[in-house]
Design a protein around this motif. Structure first.
Motif, PDB file in Angstrom:
ATOM      1  N   LEU A 155      -4.192  -3.514  23.345  1.00  0.00           N
ATOM      2  CA  LEU A 155      -3.737  -2.312  24.855  1.00  0.00           C
ATOM      3  C   LEU A 155      -2.680  -1.841  23.936  1.00  0.00           C
ATOM      4  N   SER A 156      -1.804  -1.631  22.441  1.00  0.00           N
ATOM      5  CA  SER A 156      -0.926  -0.371  22.730  1.00  0.00           C
ATOM      6  C   SER A 156      -1.817   0.221  21.500  1.00  0.00           C
ATOM      7  N   ARG A 157      -2.641  -0.497  20.708  1.00  0.00           N
ATOM      8  CA  ARG A 157      -3.670   0.368  20.072  1.00  0.00           C
ATOM      9  C   ARG A 157      -4.885   1.413  20.995  1.00  0.00           C
ATOM     10  N   GLN A 158      -4.802   1.026  21.772  1.00  0.00           N
ATOM     11  CA  GLN A 158      -5.912   2.131  22.910  1.00  0.00           C
ATOM     12  C   GLN A 158      -4.642   2.422  23.498  1.00  0.00           C
ATOM     13  N   ARG A 197      -4.766   5.756  20.760  1.00  0.00           N
ATOM     14  CA  ARG A 197      -6.049   5.979  20.131  1.00  0.00           C
ATOM     15  C   ARG A 197      -6.698   6.870  21.401  1.00  0.00           C
ATOM     16  N   ASP A 198      -6.118   6.897  22.636  1.00  0.00           N
ATOM     17  CA  ASP A 198      -6.754   7.832  23.749  1.00  0.00           C
ATOM     18  C   ASP A 198      -5.832   8.395  23.701  1.00  0.00           C
ATOM     19  N   LEU A 199      -4.138   8.956  23.525  1.00  0.00           N
ATOM     20  CA  LEU A 199      -3.356   9.988  23.780  1.00  0.00           C
ATOM     21  C   LEU A 199      -3.391  10.608  22.626  1.00  0.00           C
ATOM     22  N   SER A 258       0.321  11.327  31.164  1.00  0.00           N
ATOM     23  CA  SER A 258       0.628  10.294  32.589  1.00  0.00           C
ATOM     24  C   SER A 258      -0.755  10.550  33.603  1.00  0.00           C
ATOM     25  N   GLY A 259      -1.793  10.941  33.184  1.00  0.00           N
ATOM     26  CA  GLY A 259      -2.790  10.695  33.306  1.00  0.00           C
ATOM     27  C   GLY A 259      -3.603   9.564  33.061  1.00  0.00           C
ATOM     28  N   LEU A 260      -3.016   9.029  31.489  1.00  0.00           N
ATOM     29  CA  LEU A 260      -3.791   8.184  30.442  1.00  0.00           C
ATOM     30  C   LEU A 260      -2.736   6.748  30.913  1.00  0.00           C
ATOM     31  N   ILE A 261      -1.503   6.568  31.274  1.00  0.00           N
ATOM     32  CA  ILE A 261      -1.055   5.554  32.351  1.00  0.00           C
ATOM     33  C   ILE A 261      -1.936   5.134  33.604  1.00  0.00           C
ATOM     34  N   HIS A 262      -2.102   6.137  34.192  1.00  0.00           N
ATOM     35  CA  HIS A 262      -1.971   5.953  35.706  1.00  0.00           C
ATOM     36  C   HIS A 262      -4.128   5.170  34.988  1.00  0.00           C
TER      37      HIS A 262
END
Length: 382
Positions: free
Chosen positions: A70-73, A76-78, A147-151
């Motif tokens: 999850l942390s790597r995701q 990677r997404d950010l 913020s969009g990523l965390i949402h």
């Protein structure tokens, strides 16, 4: 002498001065610089600064103490977003904080230990993303995608947790937002600043040219107020069309959709130029020399930039600053031009703005009508 004769005499003097100025408006090299060379050079410079629209690939550090899938995701997404370029600071949080303080990175993401396990157990751990507020624009843009990523992750893991504990996820209310940015649907503030800068800087050239014209009036002609207005009228038309031309270029290159009436834009620009010219007349009339008048142009333009809502939103100003903002013609011109871009501003609102802008030349005419003629006569002696 009756009113009709006064009007006829005024128009005759105005026409003579207007026609006289039109003969050699582009025969002086200084005028070329003030009328189109410098304005267009600055316009191109501003356009080049804001050409990318937003800041991309800003360096952002991360410290991952969980090293889970999850942390790597998240990392990677950010990193895949447009604004942030992730840099690993596994050497420790202290090193990341030092790099943030030295502006080697603009933000720092910290993912605590046992992050994924805490998420799956419903303990709601909190990853932290700091940004350097001293570099406001760069720091803010570097965290824009977070913020969009965390949402998105919250929505994903909310369903997973609900399935594990055997309950159904209630349907959330859906709200649809429709808005128009100044130039595009992203609502990018860069375009807002570019548009504001173009309108604001026009005032600089209008005031400077007005002072220059007044300081160079022909000494062979007896100065009078109709004569002065006739001399300035060609430049009123020129700067109005220059502003509309620059706005049209912004619209063309930014693929803007203008909601209001373009003719209303032309009307507001015309009265805005007249208001700016009246400020130039005011500065010239109440200073001892043309050089003194030039020296106050920077102060005038600086106040307009500070208190017109371009740098600081008008609603966030203290009442003293709002009072200063209310006497700046740039404030009213910008607000109405924005309305014409974003909304279908009605004719009444446009006429109201034009009436407010017309107050400036009327008041300044009352203040300087006799003083201006004396000042011009003194300029001849100097």
């Amino acid at each position: 002498m009756d009113i009709k004769q006064l009007i006829i005499d005024f128009l005759k003097r105005f026409k003579v001065a207007f026609n006289d100025e039109m003969h050699f408006i582009f025969k002086r090299f200084t005028y070329h610089w003030l009328l189109w060379i410098l304005p267009l050079m600055i316009f191109m410079l501003i356009s080049s600064i804001f050409s990318t629209g937003v800041l991309f690939d800003l360096p952002v550090g991360f410290v991952d103490q969980d090293k889970s899938s999850l942390s790597r995701q998240i990392i990677r997404d950010l990193d895949a977003g447009a604004h942030a370029h992730l840099i690993n600071y596994d050497s420790g949080l202290n090193n990341g904080e030092k790099a943030l303080a030295k502006a080697q990175i603009y933000a720092l993401l910290y993912i605590p230990p046992n992050f994924e396990a805490d998420v799956l157990s419903g303990r709601q751990p909190t990853p932290v993303l700091y940004y350097n507020a001293l570099y406001y624009s760069a720091g803010l843009y570097s965290v824009m995608d977070y913020s969009g990523l965390i949402h998105e992750l919250n929505s994903q893991y909310r369903s997973i947790l609900a399935t594990k504990i055997g309950i159904s996820v209630p349907k959330l209310a859906q709200a649809n937002f429709n808005y128009d940015g100044l130039f595009n649907a992203s609502g990018n503030s860069m375009y807002f600043q570019q548009f504001s800068a173009v309108v604001h800087l026009l005032q600089l050239f209008v005031v400077t040219m007005t002072i220059h014209i007044l300081g160079k009036l022909p000494r062979r002609t007896r100065p009078s107020y109709p004569f002065v207005l006739g001399k300035l009228a060609p430049y009123t038309l020129w700067y109005t069309m220059l502003l509309i031309f620059e706005i049209a270029l912004l619209v063309l290159f930014s693929q803007a959709r203008v909601a209001g009436n373009p003719f209303s834009m032309l009307t507001v620009a015309f009265f805005y130029v007249i208001a700016a010219q009246s400020l130039g007349i005011f500065l010239f009339s109440f200073t001892r020399s043309t050089i003194d008048a030039y020296s106050y142009v920077g102060l005038l333009v600086g106040l307009a930039l500070t208190y017109s809502g371009v740098v600081v939103p008008e609603l966030s100003m203290p009442w003293v600053a709002r009072a200063i903002s209310s006497i700046e013609p740039l404030t009213y011109a910008l607000n109405r031009l924005f309305d014409l871009f974003l909304r279908h501003a009605d004719v009444i609102s446009v006429l109201k703005t034009c009436a407010i802008l017309m107050i400036y030349p009327i008041i300044i005419t009352v203040l300087v009508r006799k003083r201006l003629v004396k000042r011009l006569n003194r300029e001849e002696v100097l």
